[in-house]
Motif scaffolding. Structure first.
Motif, PDB file in Angstrom:
ATOM      1  N   PRO A 127      15.205  11.046   7.023  1.00  0.00           N
ATOM      2  CA  PRO A 127      14.319   9.880   7.058  1.00  0.00           C
ATOM      3  C   PRO A 127      14.774   8.856   8.096  1.00  0.00           C
ATOM      4  CG  PRO A 127      15.729   9.813   5.113  1.00  0.00           C
ATOM      5  CD  PRO A 127      15.975  11.135   5.772  1.00  0.00           C
ATOM      6  N   PHE A 128      13.807   8.233   8.736  1.00  0.00           N
ATOM      7  CA  PHE A 128      14.132   7.174   9.706  1.00  0.00           C
ATOM      8  C   PHE A 128      13.118   6.046   9.567  1.00  0.00           C
ATOM      9  CE2 PHE A 128      11.422  10.276  11.909  1.00  0.00           C
ATOM     10  CZ  PHE A 128      10.421   9.478  12.458  1.00  0.00           C
ATOM     11  N   VAL A 129      13.534   4.869   9.987  1.00  0.00           N
ATOM     12  CA  VAL A 129      12.589   3.746  10.069  1.00  0.00           C
ATOM     13  C   VAL A 129      12.592   3.221  11.493  1.00  0.00           C
ATOM     14  CG1 VAL A 129      12.650   3.014   7.651  1.00  0.00           C
ATOM     15  CG2 VAL A 129      14.314   2.082   9.262  1.00  0.00           C
ATOM     16  N   ILE A 130      11.467   2.652  11.861  1.00  0.00           N
ATOM     17  CA  ILE A 130      11.349   2.020  13.167  1.00  0.00           C
ATOM     18  C   ILE A 130      11.670   0.531  12.979  1.00  0.00           C
ATOM     19  CG2 ILE A 130       9.833   1.607  15.135  1.00  0.00           C
ATOM     20  CD1 ILE A 130      10.499   4.632  14.459  1.00  0.00           C
ATOM     21  N   VAL A 131      12.547   0.035  13.856  1.00  0.00           N
ATOM     22  CA  VAL A 131      12.990  -1.366  13.730  1.00  0.00           C
ATOM     23  C   VAL A 131      12.617  -2.145  14.989  1.00  0.00           C
ATOM     24  CG1 VAL A 131      14.877  -0.853  12.140  1.00  0.00           C
ATOM     25  CG2 VAL A 131      15.288  -0.746  14.625  1.00  0.00           C
ATOM     26  N   ASP A 132      12.540  -3.459  14.829  1.00  0.00           N
ATOM     27  CA  ASP A 132      12.251  -4.323  15.984  1.00  0.00           C
ATOM     28  C   ASP A 132      13.557  -4.707  16.678  1.00  0.00           C
ATOM     29  OD1 ASP A 132      13.400  -6.243  14.387  1.00  0.00           O
ATOM     30  OD2 ASP A 132      11.488  -7.154  13.806  1.00  0.00           O
ATOM     31  N   ASP A 133      13.484  -5.594  17.665  1.00  0.00           N
ATOM     32  CA  ASP A 133      14.674  -5.962  18.445  1.00  0.00           C
ATOM     33  C   ASP A 133      15.779  -6.550  17.582  1.00  0.00           C
ATOM     34  OD1 ASP A 133      13.375  -5.105  20.633  1.00  0.00           O
ATOM     35  OD2 ASP A 133      12.686  -7.096  21.281  1.00  0.00           O
ATOM     36  N   SER A 134      15.368  -7.184  16.482  1.00  0.00           N
ATOM     37  CA  SER A 134      16.395  -7.796  15.635  1.00  0.00           C
ATOM     38  C   SER A 134      16.912  -6.820  14.578  1.00  0.00           C
ATOM     39  CB  SER A 134      15.829  -9.042  14.949  1.00  0.00           C
ATOM     40  OG  SER A 134      14.818  -8.645  14.041  1.00  0.00           O
ATOM     41  N   GLY A 135      16.431  -5.582  14.621  1.00  0.00           N
ATOM     42  CA  GLY A 135      16.921  -4.567  13.672  1.00  0.00           C
ATOM     43  C   GLY A 135      16.161  -4.538  12.360  1.00  0.00           C
ATOM     44  N   SER A 136      15.078  -5.307  12.226  1.00  0.00           N
ATOM     45  CA  SER A 136      14.310  -5.286  10.977  1.00  0.00           C
ATOM     46  C   SER A 136      13.250  -4.204  11.027  1.00  0.00           C
ATOM     47  CB  SER A 136      13.592  -6.621  10.752  1.00  0.00           C
ATOM     48  OG  SER A 136      14.514  -7.666  10.763  1.00  0.00           O
ATOM     49  N   ALA A 137      13.042  -3.558   9.883  1.00  0.00           N
ATOM     50  CA  ALA A 137      12.009  -2.515   9.806  1.00  0.00           C
ATOM     51  C   ALA A 137      10.648  -3.122  10.133  1.00  0.00           C
ATOM     52  CB  ALA A 137      12.001  -1.920   8.403  1.00  0.00           C
ATOM     53  N   VAL A 138       9.853  -2.389  10.926  1.00  0.00           N
ATOM     54  CA  VAL A 138       8.564  -2.955  11.372  1.00  0.00           C
ATOM     55  C   VAL A 138       7.458  -2.801  10.335  1.00  0.00           C
ATOM     56  CG1 VAL A 138       9.084  -2.557  13.817  1.00  0.00           C
ATOM     57  CG2 VAL A 138       7.746  -0.843  12.531  1.00  0.00           C
ATOM     58  N   GLY A 139       7.713  -1.986   9.287  1.00  0.00           N
ATOM     59  CA  GLY A 139       6.570  -1.753   8.396  1.00  0.00           C
ATOM     60  C   GLY A 139       6.886  -1.423   6.971  1.00  0.00           C
ATOM     61  N   PRO A 140       7.751  -2.197   6.271  1.00  0.00           N
ATOM     62  CA  PRO A 140       7.874  -1.945   4.830  1.00  0.00           C
ATOM     63  C   PRO A 140       6.565  -2.308   4.144  1.00  0.00           C
ATOM     64  CG  PRO A 140       9.020  -3.977   5.412  1.00  0.00           C
ATOM     65  CD  PRO A 140       8.539  -3.377   6.702  1.00  0.00           C
ATOM     66  N   VAL A 141       6.370  -1.765   2.962  1.00  0.00           N
ATOM     67  CA  VAL A 141       5.148  -2.069   2.212  1.00  0.00           C
ATOM     68  C   VAL A 141       5.399  -3.331   1.375  1.00  0.00           C
ATOM     69  CG1 VAL A 141       3.468  -1.213   0.543  1.00  0.00           C
ATOM     70  CG2 VAL A 141       4.567   0.396   2.119  1.00  0.00           C
ATOM     71  N   LEU A 142       4.530  -4.311   1.532  1.00  0.00           N
ATOM     72  CA  LEU A 142       4.741  -5.617   0.899  1.00  0.00           C
ATOM     73  C   LEU A 142       3.580  -5.955  -0.031  1.00  0.00           C
ATOM     74  CD1 LEU A 142       5.881  -7.517   4.133  1.00  0.00           C
ATOM     75  CD2 LEU A 142       7.354  -6.509   2.362  1.00  0.00           C
ATOM     76  N   ASP A 143       3.800  -6.936  -0.872  1.00  0.00           N
ATOM     77  CA  ASP A 143       2.719  -7.420  -1.750  1.00  0.00           C
ATOM     78  C   ASP A 143       1.479  -7.719  -0.912  1.00  0.00           C
ATOM     79  OD1 ASP A 143       4.370  -7.297  -3.904  1.00  0.00           O
ATOM     80  OD2 ASP A 143       4.643  -9.457  -4.128  1.00  0.00           O
ATOM     81  N   GLY A 144       0.336  -7.325  -1.415  1.00  0.00           N
ATOM     82  CA  GLY A 144      -0.915  -7.622  -0.705  1.00  0.00           C
ATOM     83  C   GLY A 144      -1.329  -6.558   0.288  1.00  0.00           C
ATOM     84  N   ASP A 145      -0.483  -5.552   0.524  1.00  0.00           N
ATOM     85  CA  ASP A 145      -0.819  -4.486   1.477  1.00  0.00           C
ATOM     86  C   ASP A 145      -1.716  -3.426   0.824  1.00  0.00           C
ATOM     87  OD1 ASP A 145       0.742  -5.747   3.354  1.00  0.00           O
ATOM     88  OD2 ASP A 145       2.364  -4.245   3.323  1.00  0.00           O
ATOM     89  N   ALA A 146      -2.314  -2.601   1.678  1.00  0.00           N
ATOM     90  CA  ALA A 146      -3.063  -1.427   1.212  1.00  0.00           C
ATOM     91  C   ALA A 146      -2.307  -0.172   1.639  1.00  0.00           C
ATOM     92  CB  ALA A 146      -4.460  -1.409   1.814  1.00  0.00           C
ATOM     93  N   VAL A 147      -2.348   0.856   0.796  1.00  0.00           N
ATOM     94  CA  VAL A 147      -1.710   2.133   1.132  1.00  0.00           C
ATOM     95  C   VAL A 147      -2.720   3.253   0.924  1.00  0.00           C
ATOM     96  CG1 VAL A 147       0.105   3.782   0.519  1.00  0.00           C
ATOM     97  CG2 VAL A 147       0.591   1.332   0.443  1.00  0.00           C
ATOM     98  N   VAL A 148      -2.795   4.151   1.916  1.00  0.00           N
ATOM     99  CA  VAL A 148      -3.585   5.377   1.747  1.00  0.00           C
ATOM    100  C   VAL A 148      -2.661   6.564   2.006  1.00  0.00           C
ATOM    101  CG1 VAL A 148      -5.488   6.784   2.627  1.00  0.00           C
ATOM    102  CG2 VAL A 148      -5.770   4.304   2.435  1.00  0.00           C
ATOM    103  N   THR A 149      -2.594   7.490   1.065  1.00  0.00           N
ATOM    104  CA  THR A 149      -1.895   8.748   1.342  1.00  0.00           C
ATOM    105  C   THR A 149      -2.949   9.698   1.923  1.00  0.00           C
ATOM    106  OG1 THR A 149      -2.194   9.242  -1.024  1.00  0.00           O
ATOM    107  CG2 THR A 149      -0.016   8.556  -0.320  1.00  0.00           C
ATOM    108  N   ILE A 150      -2.718  10.111   3.171  1.00  0.00           N
ATOM    109  CA  ILE A 150      -3.796  10.767   3.933  1.00  0.00           C
ATOM    110  C   ILE A 150      -3.913  12.264   3.679  1.00  0.00           C
ATOM    111  CG2 ILE A 150      -3.789   9.043   5.777  1.00  0.00           C
ATOM    112  CD1 ILE A 150      -2.339  11.519   7.387  1.00  0.00           C
ATOM    113  N   ASN A 151      -2.979  12.856   2.918  1.00  0.00           N
ATOM    114  CA  ASN A 151      -3.119  14.291   2.622  1.00  0.00           C
ATOM    115  C   ASN A 151      -4.309  14.507   1.701  1.00  0.00           C
ATOM    116  OD1 ASN A 151      -0.659  14.301   3.899  1.00  0.00           O
ATOM    117  ND2 ASN A 151       0.325  15.667   2.428  1.00  0.00           N
ATOM    118  N   PHE A 152      -5.085  15.560   1.979  1.00  0.00           N
ATOM    119  CA  PHE A 152      -6.153  15.892   1.035  1.00  0.00           C
ATOM    120  C   PHE A 152      -5.649  16.820  -0.055  1.00  0.00           C
ATOM    121  CE2 PHE A 152      -6.994  18.065   5.152  1.00  0.00           C
ATOM    122  CZ  PHE A 152      -6.550  19.326   4.826  1.00  0.00           C
TER     123      PHE A 152
END
Ligand SMILES: O=C(O)[C@H](O)COP(=O)(O)O
Ligand SMILES: [Mn+2]
Ligand SMILES: [Mn+2]
Length: 559
Positions: free
Chosen positions: A260-285
């Motif tokens: 597993p890997f995460v993509i981070v910004d220049d400051s080393g923070s993950a660019v896309g954790p899932v946060l309150d208020g977000d939407a998630v779609v699992t795209i597998n059928f």
């Protein structure tokens, strides 16, 4: 009989008796192909399957197990376990997830349903996360569907999108992950040029991250949760392309098992954790390898691993993955409604049923067989036994898997006299075939053949009947070929190993001392498929099949 005239009662077969125990054996990933060195079934010692093929020509035949015969969009689509077992159990051809999603995207209906309207409410202030398998394999997901969904969601108000990718190498060639990431990165760049903040946020290999099945190893799902939801992983990169290229450069790297890997910004923070208020779609059928994550995303009470943080999200599956559990409760496309399966009919007509496999295929002979439905129809008449699979290994290191144990359970069930149908899935050809290890796959095929022998010997002892078949091809062809069938070579001159399923037909063999001597395969059905097996099995139990089932493969000569 109800007011509609519908009845669960199956008519008696005019010629075939009831009361003979029937063993139904599904060899997973066991197709028929030209005999050469890359055909592991041919190379392996498989005397039992050979004798079925060569011994009784009127009781062995091939059926289609791919493409439109099993409800897939086209005949270029290889078969797979879900559609194969659905067809075997349901006796009819249903438009499957891949096709239903294609249709919903093409008509735009996907954007009009409750599922999309639900997640859309997060678009104004939250991020849309898309999690799933990144390839064009068409077994669990398809890249072109993801591309259309990205476009459609952004046109309908998604301003911030994060894609969490799972690399494949199992339904497609190992190493192809790099190309798929390049394509996706290019699409996301185009979205960014239109002012949409769209990026890949995390990733990992499908077999090591997220896509476990039948609760074999929750650690796999946890690794994904940590990366996707918490933004935490052992590897951090500034771009997904850099991630897959770097991780693939490790010795023995494999798309299926990238860490597993995460993509981070220049400051080393993950660019896309899932946060309150977000939407998630699992795209597998496809359900089997997404339903565990769906549980983690949807259930308030959840004790399979420590989720650490449970964001308040709007979650939808591409499809509903389990109709019985109604999971997930929101979904973009309605799944095929596979009702009145042969399993349900037979149980309602008194057939006492035993089903068994090891964990990695247990749901195939139960959940998929019964039309993507978990649980029993009638627990007084059914027993489903799951033999724990090895976990945390690739199956080329233990290619015999649990074939012997499955066969012994089936043997005991047959000899017990307590069951009318004993149904198993033998996973070896498929699970080891997917590793691309030819030598191990040969061992796997031999083990499956030995298991068939144990089951057929038990059938012999009780005067029963057997039907041996497969759900799709895999082990019979382990090399990528050009159009004329010649193996393709890679840049260094080695053969290109085929880890995926194939387009090959699969065998159906019937026999046993209980089989009426006049039974033989019909010759008037030109291109039967797996869906013709259900009516055949009903006949072997002494029943006629329902009128809307695909026709039986057998006829009974009067002699
Ligand atoms: O999920 C898998 O293991 C593969 O993508 C497909 O294999 P199966 O259809 O035989 O399960
Ligand atoms: Mn399969
Ligand atoms: Mn498979």
């Amino acid at each position: 009989m109800g007011s509609t005239g519908f009845s669960w009662t199956l008519p008696d077969h005019p010629k075939l008796p009831k009361g003979k125990p029937v063993a139904v054996v599904v060899l997973d990933g066991w197709g028929e192909a030209n005999p050469d060195e890359y055909n592991c079934i041919h190379v392996a010692q498989t005397p039992v399957m050979d004798s079925l093929k060569n011994g009784a020509p009127e009781k062995w035949r091939l059926v289609k197990a791919h493409g439109m015969a099993v409800g897939l969009p086209s005949d270029d689509d290889m078969g797979n376990s879900e559609v194969g077992h659905n067809a075997l159990g349901a006796g009819r051809i249903f438009a499957q997830g891949a096709k239903l999603v294609d249709q919903a995207l093409a008509s735009g209906k996907i954007y009009e349903g409750d599922g999309f309207n639900y997640i859309k409410e997060s678009f104004e202030n939250g991020t849309l996360h898309l999690i799933g398998l990144l390839s064009d394999g068409g077994v669990h997901s398809r890249l072109d569907q993801l591309q259309l969904l990205l476009k459609g969601a952004s046109e309908r108000g998604a301003k911030r999108i994060r894609v969490h990718i799972l690399t494949d190498g199992r339904d497609v060639l190992d190493g192809s992950s790099v190309g798929f990431v390049e394509t996706l990165e290019n699409d996301l760049l185009q979205l960014r040029e239109k002012g949409i903040d769209a990026r890949i946020a995390s990733g990992g290999g499908r077999m090591y991250v997220t896509m476990d099945r039948y609760e074999n190893d929750w650690d796999v799902v946890k690794r994904g949760w940590d990366a996707q939801v918490l933004g935490d992983a052992p590897y951090k990169f500034q771009s997904a392309l850099e991630a897959v290229k770097t991780l693939r450069a490790e010795p023995k790297a494999n798309d299926q098992y990238l860490p597993p890997f995460v993509i981070v910004d220049d400051s080393g923070s993950a660019v896309g954790p899932v946060l309150d208020g977000d939407a998630v779609v699992t795209i597998n059928f496809r359900a089997d390898r997404m339903v565990m994550l769906a549980k983690a995303l949807e259930y308030a009470d959840f004790d399979k691993f420590d989720r650490v943080r449970v964001p308040k999200i709007r979650y939808a599956g591409m499809l509903q993955y389990d109709g019985e559990l109604k999971l997930p409760s929101r979904y973009l496309v309605s799944p095929p409604e596979i009702e009145r399966t042969s399993g349900e009919y037979l149980v309602k007509n008194g057939i006492r049923t035993f089903a068994c496999s090891e964990t990695v295929k247990f749901g195939h002979v139960t959940f998929f067989w019964n039309g993507n439905r978990s649980g029993y129809f009638d627990e007084t008449k059914e027993e489903y036994v799951e033999i724990p699979s090895d976990s945390g290994i690739t199956f080329n290191v233990a290619p015999k898997m649990k074939a012997l144990q499955i066969a012994e359970k089936a043997r005991d069930a047959i000899l017990s006299g307590k069951f009318d149908q004993v149904r198993v899935n033998l996973p070896n050809g498929d699970m080891v075939g997917h590793t691309g290890d030819i030598e191990a796959t040969v061992v796997a095929c031999k083990a499956a053949d030995e298991a068939v022998k144990i089951i057929l010997d038990a059938v012999e002892q009780v005067g029963g009947i057997y039907l041996v078949t497969a759900d799709h091809g895999n082990a019979e062809d382990m090399v990528k070929r050009n159009k004329s069938g010649k193996p393709l070579l890679d840049k260094s001159g080695g053969i290109q190993i085929l880890t995926s399923h194939t387009l090959q037909p699969v065998p159906v063999a019937i026999g046993g001392p209980g089989l009426h001597p006049g039974v033989k395969f019909r010759t008037d059905i030109q291109t039967p498929g797996l869906a013709n097996v259900a009516a055949t099995v009903m006949n072997l139990h002494g029943f006629e099949s329902p009128a809307d089932y695909e026709p039986t493969l057998i006829e009974v000569a009067d002699n």
